[in-house]
Design a protein around this motif. Structure first.
Motif, short mmCIF file in Angstrom:
data_model
loop_
_atom_site.label_atom_id
_atom_site.label_comp_id
_atom_site.label_asym_id
_atom_site.label_seq_id
_atom_site.Cartn_x
_atom_site.Cartn_y
_atom_site.Cartn_z
N GLY A 102 0.77 -1.19 0.02
CA GLY A 102 -0.14 0.01 0.09
C GLY A 102 0.96 1.10 -0.03
N ALA A 103 1.79 1.03 -0.89
CA ALA A 103 3.01 2.42 -0.64
C ALA A 103 2.60 3.68 -1.22
N HIS A 158 -7.72 -9.45 -2.65
CA HIS A 158 -8.38 -10.11 -3.80
C HIS A 158 -7.45 -11.01 -4.73
N GLN A 159 -6.10 -10.91 -4.21
CA GLN A 159 -5.03 -11.56 -5.03
C GLN A 159 -4.30 -12.46 -4.23
N THR A 160 -3.74 -13.74 -4.77
CA THR A 160 -2.86 -14.27 -3.96
C THR A 160 -1.43 -13.73 -4.03
N ALA A 161 -0.57 -13.77 -2.76
CA ALA A 161 0.74 -13.31 -2.93
C ALA A 161 1.37 -13.82 -3.98
N PRO A 162 2.47 -12.78 -4.44
CA PRO A 162 3.29 -13.30 -5.52
C PRO A 162 4.47 -13.91 -4.76
N PRO A 163 5.41 -14.82 -5.51
CA PRO A 163 6.64 -15.49 -5.03
C PRO A 163 7.62 -14.38 -4.46
N GLY A 164 8.34 -14.55 -3.89
CA GLY A 164 9.25 -13.38 -3.18
C GLY A 164 9.45 -13.38 -1.88
N ARG A 165 10.65 -13.24 -1.28
CA ARG A 165 10.78 -13.08 0.19
C ARG A 165 11.28 -11.51 0.30
N PHE A 166 10.96 -11.12 1.72
CA PHE A 166 11.44 -10.17 1.96
C PHE A 166 11.59 -9.84 3.46
N ASP A 167 13.04 -9.28 4.02
CA ASP A 167 13.14 -9.06 5.36
C ASP A 167 12.11 -8.21 5.95
N LEU A 168 11.87 -7.23 5.35
CA LEU A 168 11.00 -6.18 6.12
C LEU A 168 9.66 -5.83 5.16
N ILE A 169 8.79 -5.99 5.76
CA ILE A 169 7.46 -5.38 5.23
C ILE A 169 7.02 -4.28 5.99
N VAL A 170 6.52 -3.10 5.28
CA VAL A 170 5.97 -2.05 6.20
C VAL A 170 4.65 -1.69 5.41
N SER A 171 3.67 -1.04 6.22
CA SER A 171 2.39 -0.86 5.59
C SER A 171 1.78 0.20 6.66
N SER A 172 1.92 1.25 6.06
CA SER A 172 1.43 2.73 6.71
C SER A 172 0.15 3.12 6.30
N LEU A 173 -0.73 3.13 7.30
CA LEU A 173 -2.23 3.68 7.20
C LEU A 173 -2.81 3.24 5.78
N VAL A 174 -2.83 1.80 5.75
CA VAL A 174 -3.40 0.98 4.61
C VAL A 174 -4.50 0.03 5.16
N LEU A 175 -4.10 -0.71 6.40
CA LEU A 175 -5.02 -1.81 6.68
C LEU A 175 -6.59 -1.28 7.16
N ALA A 183 1.65 0.75 10.54
CA ALA A 183 1.45 1.85 11.16
C ALA A 183 -0.08 2.07 10.77
N ASP A 184 -0.79 2.38 11.75
CA ASP A 184 -2.32 2.65 11.54
C ASP A 184 -2.92 3.25 12.60
N LEU A 185 -4.45 3.59 12.21
CA LEU A 185 -5.08 4.48 13.32
C LEU A 185 -5.38 3.58 14.51
N ASP A 186 -5.39 4.36 15.74
CA ASP A 186 -6.19 3.69 16.83
C ASP A 186 -7.50 3.62 16.53
N ALA A 187 -8.17 2.82 17.39
CA ALA A 187 -9.80 3.00 17.13
C ALA A 187 -10.32 4.36 17.42
N GLU A 188 -11.29 4.63 16.35
CA GLU A 188 -12.03 6.04 16.66
C GLU A 188 -13.41 5.90 16.31
#
Length: 207
Positions: A46-47, A98-115, A141-146
């Motif tokens: 969700g870059a 809605h999509q299957t995860a593609p092949p590939g490996r990562f050491d660090l995955i970051v998601s900011s205000l996406v989920l 990183a995401d919002l606390d419940a509001e």
């Protein structure tokens, strides 16, 4: 999550100094809370235009930006062409709801205000975990419940009104992660009202 709203805003996204500052806050929190080396393979899910990735450049290795919005991906591709992102950076069209995860490996995955835009969290978390190298870290990183006012201006919003930290911690563990820690990250000021943003970090166990 639909991409039309973000397609419309993509061209001017980086002109908002608050968004740039928030991305830097998230990047600083990630760097302070999880260990990774300068050769770490980074996926920002969700870059958008890649602001968090930009703030992490110099601390990580190969970078991949994934987003479902064609407009955001176009801006990210232009940044690669302009040199604001590395020439070997990859840009993926990916929506794990809605999509299957593609092949590939990562050491660090970051998601900011996406989920909080995701309707069904489980397949997204499981997809992200499947792409993590054992021992790698997921940072959310995401919002606390509001009370729903954060997206009160969006008649078409059908995601989450932030997250209860305990509930999200249990969701991360159910997806196969361990060592979950959730801490304060930054604050978003919208129409004079502050909304708190947390950083959740978790590790994929080593097989």
């Amino acid at each position: 999550m639909g991409s039309e709203h973000f397609d419309e805003k993509a061209a001017d996204w980086d002109s908002d100094p608050d968004k740039v500052a928030r991305a830097r806050d998230v990047a600083r929190a990630v760097a302070a809370n999880v260990p990774f080396g300068a050769d770490a393979r980074l996926l920002e899910y969700g870059a958008g235009t890649g602001l968090v990735t930009q703030a992490l450049l110099g601390r990580v290795g190969q970078v991949t930006l994934a987003d479902s919005s064609p407009g955001m991906r176009a801006v990210a591709q232009q940044k690669i062409a302009d040199g604001a992102l590395p020439p070997d950076a990859r840009v993926w069209d990916l929506d794990l709801e809605h999509q299957t995860a593609p092949p590939g490996r990562f050491d660090l995955i970051v998601s900011s205000l996406v989920l909080h835009h995701v309707r069904t969290l489980r397949p997204v978390l499981e997809g992200l975990v499947s792409m993590l190298e054992p021992g790698g870290h997921l940072c959310v990183a995401d919002l606390d419940a509001e009370d729903g006012s954060f997206h009160g201006h969006r008649h078409d919003f059908d995601g989450h009104d932030g997250f209860d930290r305990g509930d999200l911690s249990r969701s991360l563990e159910a997806a196969g992660l361990t060592d979950v820690v959730i801490s304060d990250c930054t604050t978003i000021l919208r129409e004079g009202r502050p909304y708190s943003v947390f950083l959740a970090t978790a590790r994929k166990p080593v097989d």
